[in-house]
Write a protein that holds these residues in place. Structure first.
Motif, PDB file in Angstrom:
ATOM      1  N   GLY A  68      -9.088   9.032 -45.101  1.00  0.00           N
ATOM      2  CA  GLY A  68     -10.191   8.082 -45.132  1.00  0.00           C
ATOM      3  C   GLY A  68     -10.869   7.964 -46.481  1.00  0.00           C
ATOM      4  N   GLU A  69     -10.760   9.018 -47.295  1.00  0.00           N
ATOM      5  CA  GLU A  69     -11.402   9.006 -48.613  1.00  0.00           C
ATOM      6  C   GLU A  69     -10.526   8.336 -49.659  1.00  0.00           C
ATOM      7  OE1 GLU A  69     -10.103  11.469 -47.092  1.00  0.00           O
ATOM      8  OE2 GLU A  69      -8.695  12.390 -48.472  1.00  0.00           O
ATOM      9  N   TYR A 113      -8.421  14.960 -31.450  1.00  0.00           N
ATOM     10  CA  TYR A 113      -9.736  15.077 -32.081  1.00  0.00           C
ATOM     11  C   TYR A 113     -10.837  15.014 -31.023  1.00  0.00           C
ATOM     12  CZ  TYR A 113     -13.094  14.524 -35.931  1.00  0.00           C
ATOM     13  OH  TYR A 113     -14.114  14.693 -36.842  1.00  0.00           O
ATOM     14  N   ILE A 118     -21.430   9.814 -40.608  1.00  0.00           N
ATOM     15  CA  ILE A 118     -20.260   8.930 -40.457  1.00  0.00           C
ATOM     16  C   ILE A 118     -19.644   9.093 -39.071  1.00  0.00           C
ATOM     17  CG2 ILE A 118     -18.014   8.238 -41.379  1.00  0.00           C
ATOM     18  CD1 ILE A 118     -18.706   9.511 -43.998  1.00  0.00           C
ATOM     19  N   GLY A 119     -19.426  10.351 -38.683  1.00  0.00           N
ATOM     20  CA  GLY A 119     -18.800  10.619 -37.389  1.00  0.00           C
ATOM     21  C   GLY A 119     -19.622  10.065 -36.228  1.00  0.00           C
ATOM     22  N   ILE A 162     -19.216   6.300 -36.155  1.00  0.00           N
ATOM     23  CA  ILE A 162     -17.923   5.916 -35.581  1.00  0.00           C
ATOM     24  C   ILE A 162     -17.988   6.085 -34.058  1.00  0.00           C
ATOM     25  CG2 ILE A 162     -15.466   6.521 -35.444  1.00  0.00           C
ATOM     26  CD1 ILE A 162     -15.578   7.233 -38.447  1.00  0.00           C
ATOM     27  N   PHE A 177     -10.352  12.574 -41.128  1.00  0.00           N
ATOM     28  CA  PHE A 177     -11.569  11.936 -41.629  1.00  0.00           C
ATOM     29  C   PHE A 177     -12.405  11.467 -40.448  1.00  0.00           C
ATOM     30  CE2 PHE A 177     -13.876   8.147 -42.838  1.00  0.00           C
ATOM     31  CZ  PHE A 177     -14.393   8.475 -44.083  1.00  0.00           C
ATOM     32  N   PRO A 178     -13.719  11.586 -40.436  1.00  0.00           N
ATOM     33  CA  PRO A 178     -14.545  12.099 -41.521  1.00  0.00           C
ATOM     34  C   PRO A 178     -14.876  13.586 -41.409  1.00  0.00           C
ATOM     35  CG  PRO A 178     -15.960  11.081 -39.892  1.00  0.00           C
ATOM     36  CD  PRO A 178     -14.556  11.020 -39.350  1.00  0.00           C
ATOM     37  N   GLY A 179     -14.395  14.265 -40.347  1.00  0.00           N
ATOM     38  CA  GLY A 179     -14.739  15.677 -40.150  1.00  0.00           C
ATOM     39  C   GLY A 179     -14.334  16.555 -41.314  1.00  0.00           C
ATOM     40  N   ASN A 180     -13.281  16.153 -42.022  1.00  0.00           N
ATOM     41  CA  ASN A 180     -12.792  16.961 -43.143  1.00  0.00           C
ATOM     42  C   ASN A 180     -13.754  16.981 -44.335  1.00  0.00           C
ATOM     43  OD1 ASN A 180     -12.295  14.268 -43.683  1.00  0.00           O
ATOM     44  ND2 ASN A 180     -10.181  14.562 -44.351  1.00  0.00           N
TER      45      ASN A 180
END
Lengths: 308, 308
Positions: free
Chosen positions: A87-88, A159, A262-263, A266, B258-261
């Motif tokens: 994602g980054e 997840y 962010i999480g 989402i 992502f985004p947990g990482n």
């Protein structure tokens, strides 16, 4: 091209990339993996994973998104490019588009998507920006006339299901569960291995050309309340349910600093707004389980069984 | 300029911005807040917060980072610009730099930092990219010759201490604690209100001109083991400690989507690499508690007391 189409995977050591690479090898595609030289030495587990791909027949190519020449060389070797970057690194994909355009022979590009359909989103910030960046990559692909497939695979089962989306747990809860919204919006939970298989099935399928492939698997399209109910039946116990209404979720997002916000944002898009299922698949989309009824995907019920 | 310097805050409703805005008003600065018109109506809590600022004397200005004219108008009204935009809007700050350059009268710009010193980082991806983007903003400010102060405020106390960095908890643990690395790297925990006060103290201080202001508060510069030990003394109980070695943290980052990482990678930088304290403050830096010994900041010991 059939099953002999040659595939380049960029990001094969990542969370979803490893499953795409496995499926590509399992389904008999000549498989090329673009690998940053430095990563293998930094992380033993990653080196082990790459070794296993090599043993299975993958061709590892040194290079990176920042090294244009390496990217062009890698793209030249294949028919199809799949990006599974994290994602980054979404914005770095403009470099892939440039290389594909330069080489000119790529028959399909699958950018890193593997989540919500970013063209059908009601996300609030900071998720909004994340999704918009993926949409910008789509528009750049289309502007360059590159043949594409966008894979909207919705929720990663691994997840969300092992903890029923409860932060900090290592198994689904047996006493209490916190639910965003009223728990009635339907989401889609897809096993990561199945995402890999559906993706590879689609790469040279004319029916997915310039389309979005939606993984809206019937058995796994469930409201959060339905997921909890499935789990309750398995453990024969009723959980206490704490519902967080929309407004309170928005406040939580605003009051949680980056990157924790962010999480939650989402989650708001998926579980409160219902963005994985609140629209009908249009003429620019196709549904994976309808195209590939032979794929016996893991159901949520099966997935949850291993935690009983 | 003294306490009468006029301050524009961009992002005043955010996690850290609200504390910066409060401090600006409390310390008597004419305070201007750039507000997106749409946000107030969308979130009642935010509207209430902005109302409280208005009552305290703040001037709310409609506008956004995407509306150049609005930005220029807002910048024209003040001497100092502080950005507290969220982690997802870091790149939008190039728009602020453009507006400041155009107006030409700004005496100090504080970009959104409020974390690790991004020029002294050993972060791995995806945190690396996040920090590099902040560093790019720094370089752009310097290239334009805009007077600046970078506030490296290290860990938000309110993010780490209430749970001792254990995901999913709502209070510090009383049985078991998971620790990244060996728990010996020192980090700095700063109460959010204190971050606001130190920031405002620094805005027109000639000693902080073109410097990084480090909040390396002596009483709050502690290893994770020391934080746990403080908590254990307060509850008179010894916790079980589970240490996750460096290699295992890297694997966890690679295997978390992502985004947990991002959060884990930031934790790796802070708690494993010790990036908040593993360098000496050089000639381009100053330490906040040394400059402002009159600020009675909240200590970690005091902070933890409220959870006993």
């Amino acid at each position: 091209m059939g099953s002999s189409s040659r595939i380049l995977i960029i990001g094969a050591a990542g969370y979803i990339g490893r499953h795409v690479a496995k499926a590509s090898l399992a389904l008999g595609h000549p498989t090329f993996l673009l690998i940053r030289d430095s990563t293998a030495s930094a992380k033993p587990d990653k080196a082990q994973l790459l070794d296993s791909f090599k043993t299975a027949g993958a061709n590892l190519i040194g290079g990176s998104l920042e090294d244009h020449a390496s990217l062009v060389e890698a793209v030249k070797k294949v028919d199809i490019v799949i990006s599974t970057v994290g994602g980054e690194e979404i914005a770095s994909q403009f470099n892939i588009i440039k290389a594909i355009k330069e080489v000119g022979t790529i028959q399909r590009f699958l950018p890193s998507e593997f989540g919500n359909d970013v063209d059908n989103s009601h996300a609030v910030e900071p998720a909004k920006s994340v999704f918009e960046l993926k949409a910008k990559v789509r528009r750049a692909i289309e502007a360059e006339g590159i043949p594409y497939t966008y894979v909207s695979s919705n929720c990663f089962a691994g997840y969300f299901l092992p903890t029923l989306a409860q932060p900090g747990l290592t198994a689904p809860p047996r006493d209490k569960v916190v639910i965003l919204g009223d728990g009635n919006a339907k989401a889609v939970y897809v096993n990561e291995e199945d995402i890999g298989v559906f993706t590879i099935k689609a790469v040279d399928d004319p029916r997915t050309l310039n389309k979005t492939l939606y993984l809206r698997l019937p058995a796994n399209t469930l409201s959060f309340n339905e997921v909890v109910s499935l789990w309750e039946k398995k453990i024969d116990k009723t959980l206490e349910k704490v519902y967080i209404p929309d407004e309170q979720v928005l406040t939580l997002i605003a009051e949680t600093p980056f990157p924790g916000n962010i999480g939650i944002a989402i989650g708001h898009s998926i579980f409160v707004k219902g963005d994985q299922t609140n629209f009908e698949i249009g003429p620019d989309g196709v549904e994976a389980s309808q195209l590939y009824p032979d794929v016996k995907y893991t159901t949520v019920a099966e997935y949850l069984s291993k935690f009983v």
